[in-house]
Scaffold this motif. Sequence first.
Motif, PDB file in Angstrom:
ATOM      1  N   THR A  79       0.821  -1.214   0.000  1.00 30.98           N
ATOM      2  CA  THR A  79       0.000   0.000   0.000  1.00 30.98           C
ATOM      3  C   THR A  79       0.855   1.265   0.000  1.00 30.98           C
ATOM      4  N   THR A 191      -5.345  13.395 -23.660  1.00 30.99           N
ATOM      5  CA  THR A 191      -5.925  12.048 -23.727  1.00 30.99           C
ATOM      6  C   THR A 191      -5.234  11.204 -24.790  1.00 30.99           C
ATOM      7  N   THR A 198       1.256   5.402 -23.223  1.00 28.14           N
ATOM      8  CA  THR A 198       0.995   4.136 -22.539  1.00 28.14           C
ATOM      9  C   THR A 198       1.206   2.948 -23.474  1.00 28.14           C
ATOM     10  N   HIS A 202       3.944   0.284 -22.383  1.00 21.02           N
ATOM     11  CA  HIS A 202       3.396  -0.945 -21.791  1.00 21.02           C
ATOM     12  C   HIS A 202       3.493  -2.139 -22.745  1.00 21.02           C
ATOM     13  N   GLY A 210       1.613  -2.555 -14.906  1.00 23.60           N
ATOM     14  CA  GLY A 210       0.379  -2.431 -14.142  1.00 23.60           C
ATOM     15  C   GLY A 210      -0.847  -2.407 -15.036  1.00 23.60           C
ATOM     16  N   SER A 211      -1.887  -1.759 -14.548  1.00 21.57           N
ATOM     17  CA  SER A 211      -3.122  -1.626 -15.311  1.00 21.57           C
ATOM     18  C   SER A 211      -2.961  -0.557 -16.384  1.00 21.57           C
ATOM     19  N   TRP A 213      -5.288   0.966 -18.015  1.00 22.75           N
ATOM     20  CA  TRP A 213      -6.260   2.044 -17.812  1.00 22.75           C
ATOM     21  C   TRP A 213      -5.735   3.057 -16.790  1.00 22.75           C
ATOM     22  N   THR A 214      -5.147   2.556 -15.723  1.00 19.73           N
ATOM     23  CA  THR A 214      -4.584   3.455 -14.708  1.00 19.73           C
ATOM     24  C   THR A 214      -3.406   4.232 -15.253  1.00 19.73           C
ATOM     25  N   GLU A 215      -2.544   3.553 -15.997  1.00 23.30           N
ATOM     26  CA  GLU A 215      -1.378   4.232 -16.575  1.00 23.30           C
ATOM     27  C   GLU A 215      -1.815   5.300 -17.566  1.00 23.30           C
ATOM     28  N   TRP A 216      -2.825   5.011 -18.376  1.00 29.47           N
ATOM     29  CA  TRP A 216      -3.332   5.978 -19.333  1.00 29.47           C
ATOM     30  C   TRP A 216      -3.893   7.202 -18.611  1.00 29.47           C
ATOM     31  N   ALA A 217      -4.660   6.961 -17.560  1.00 28.50           N
ATOM     32  CA  ALA A 217      -5.245   8.080 -16.811  1.00 28.50           C
ATOM     33  C   ALA A 217      -4.177   8.958 -16.183  1.00 28.50           C
ATOM     34  N   LEU A 218      -3.151   8.331 -15.606  1.00 27.03           N
ATOM     35  CA  LEU A 218      -2.085   9.110 -14.973  1.00 27.03           C
ATOM     36  C   LEU A 218      -1.279   9.889 -16.012  1.00 27.03           C
TER      37      LEU A 218
END
Length: 221
Positions: A79, A191, A198, A202, A210-211, A213-218
């Motif tokens: 965490t 975007t 990504t 990736h 990792g994910s 979707w998360t990497e794209w958002a960040l």
Amino acid sequence: MQYSSAATRAILVGTLAVLAVALLFLWPVRAASPRDLPIVVAGPPAAAQLVEQRLAGANAPFVTTAVADRAAAVRRIETREAYGGIVLTPGTGAPAGTVDVELLTATAASPAVAQALVQGVGTLGASGAPGPTLRVHHTELAPLAEQDPRGAGIAMLALPLGIGGLIVGVLTALQVTGRRAKVVTILAASTLAGLGWTLVLHPWFGLLTGSMWTEWALAAL
């Protein structure tokens, strides 16, 4: 050969810009040093206290927090509440009085901190130190990608985002009129650029694991 005032000004501004950028990037490398890095320690209180004393004596840049057991240490690391952990168990073999030390690291979180932790904890098992003998072994909880075992690619991840963001901002400010149009332009560019960033890092280069979707958002953010 004569120089106009504009040429002289361009030379001076360019020189000052190079010096400013060099200081901006190099000064933290020269002046910064790790300190107060949070790690967790699990094990008998006496052994944990011994480890804390040896780390303090070695001027290791860590702040230790006691946790109940190995599972709690792993949870803190996963965490991101701690950079690493030390799990202590009484040794089962010779010599008598030996304490087994399991070092838990998450290199993907910070290769530099993981290396400092390995070096710092490695000194705990040095012979000649007072107290019981500490046998150190290492467990990696979050390794780097196989395609980037040294973390060189991770260190460069933010560079294309920074340069691309600067270019988008300048072009938007100079060529797009209207507040709403500027907002739409920046959102669309971030975007699409984040998606391209990504996809390259990736599935193509394999630097991120990792994910998506998360990497794209960040990246877009």
